[in-house]
Write an enzyme that holds these catalytic residues in place. Sequence first.
Site, short mmCIF file in Angstrom:
data_model
loop_
_atom_site.label_atom_id
_atom_site.label_comp_id
_atom_site.label_asym_id
_atom_site.label_seq_id
_atom_site.Cartn_x
_atom_site.Cartn_y
_atom_site.Cartn_z
N ARG A 139 -2.25 -6.51 -8.60
CA ARG A 139 -1.07 -7.32 -8.35
C ARG A 139 -1.00 -8.51 -9.30
O ARG A 139 0.05 -8.88 -9.78
CB ARG A 139 -1.09 -7.84 -6.90
CG ARG A 139 -0.88 -6.77 -5.87
CD ARG A 139 -1.32 -7.23 -4.52
NE ARG A 139 -2.73 -7.63 -4.55
CZ ARG A 139 -3.43 -7.96 -3.50
NH1 ARG A 139 -2.88 -7.98 -2.31
NH2 ARG A 139 -4.71 -8.28 -3.61
N SER B 9 -2.87 -7.81 2.74
CA SER B 9 -3.15 -7.66 4.18
C SER B 9 -3.54 -9.00 4.77
O SER B 9 -3.16 -9.32 5.90
CB SER B 9 -4.27 -6.65 4.40
OG SER B 9 -3.87 -5.38 3.99
N HIS C 20 0.84 -1.21 0.00
CA HIS C 20 0.00 0.00 0.00
C HIS C 20 0.87 1.25 0.00
O HIS C 20 0.61 2.21 -0.75
CB HIS C 20 -0.90 0.03 1.24
CG HIS C 20 -1.91 -1.07 1.32
ND1 HIS C 20 -2.02 -1.88 2.42
CD2 HIS C 20 -2.85 -1.49 0.46
CE1 HIS C 20 -3.00 -2.75 2.23
NE2 HIS C 20 -3.52 -2.54 1.03
N LYS D 228 -17.29 -6.60 6.37
CA LYS D 228 -16.09 -7.33 6.77
C LYS D 228 -15.91 -7.25 8.28
O LYS D 228 -16.35 -6.31 8.91
CB LYS D 228 -14.85 -6.72 6.09
CG LYS D 228 -14.75 -7.05 4.61
CD LYS D 228 -13.38 -6.69 4.08
CE LYS D 228 -13.23 -7.12 2.62
NZ LYS D 228 -11.95 -6.68 2.05
#
Length: 159
Positions: A90, A128, A18, A42
Amino acid sequence: MSRLALYPGSFDPVTRGHEDLILRSLAFVDRVVVAVAVNPSKQPLFTLAERVALIRDAIRHPAVEVQSFDGLLVEFARRLGATVLVRGLRAVSDFEYEFQMALMNRQLAPKIETVFLVPAFDLTYLSSSLVREVARFGGDVSQLVHPAVAQALRQKFAS
Ligand code: PNS
């Protein structure tokens, strides 16, 4: 006129990946607001206040600000006057979700552009959720996150 980008996410917790993207964004905008989502769907490891504080610890740059938001991202962007949404890509596996989100955000706010950035090569595997998992089982995450985040993870999993 100064150009503002939002870099939205859950940041549970912020990683070196990040951080890399936030600094890369400053190549094409004047200011970046890291927009930390409340995300009621979440169950984050870190509270909203903790996630915000850890990003502030990890990124100390005069052109970078951290704010939390609830509700629609594009509404928050409009409120702040942001014209760019930054997201990281990614791997191919990120693509479908990111593409859907970008198109939906464009449907909701046609004047706001989503820009995808590719992280530094050695950070492409980082997420994460992987950091949380490694830290949960006592693995070394010191190369993957800021020292303040590594410390916070140790404290979370100490009990
Ligand atoms: O880091 P994440 O969890 O992949 O980030 C997802 C996030 C927070 C950017 C996304 O869920 C979001 O924008 N939430 C706010 C609600 C919203 O605007 N939803 C519509 C997006 S299509």
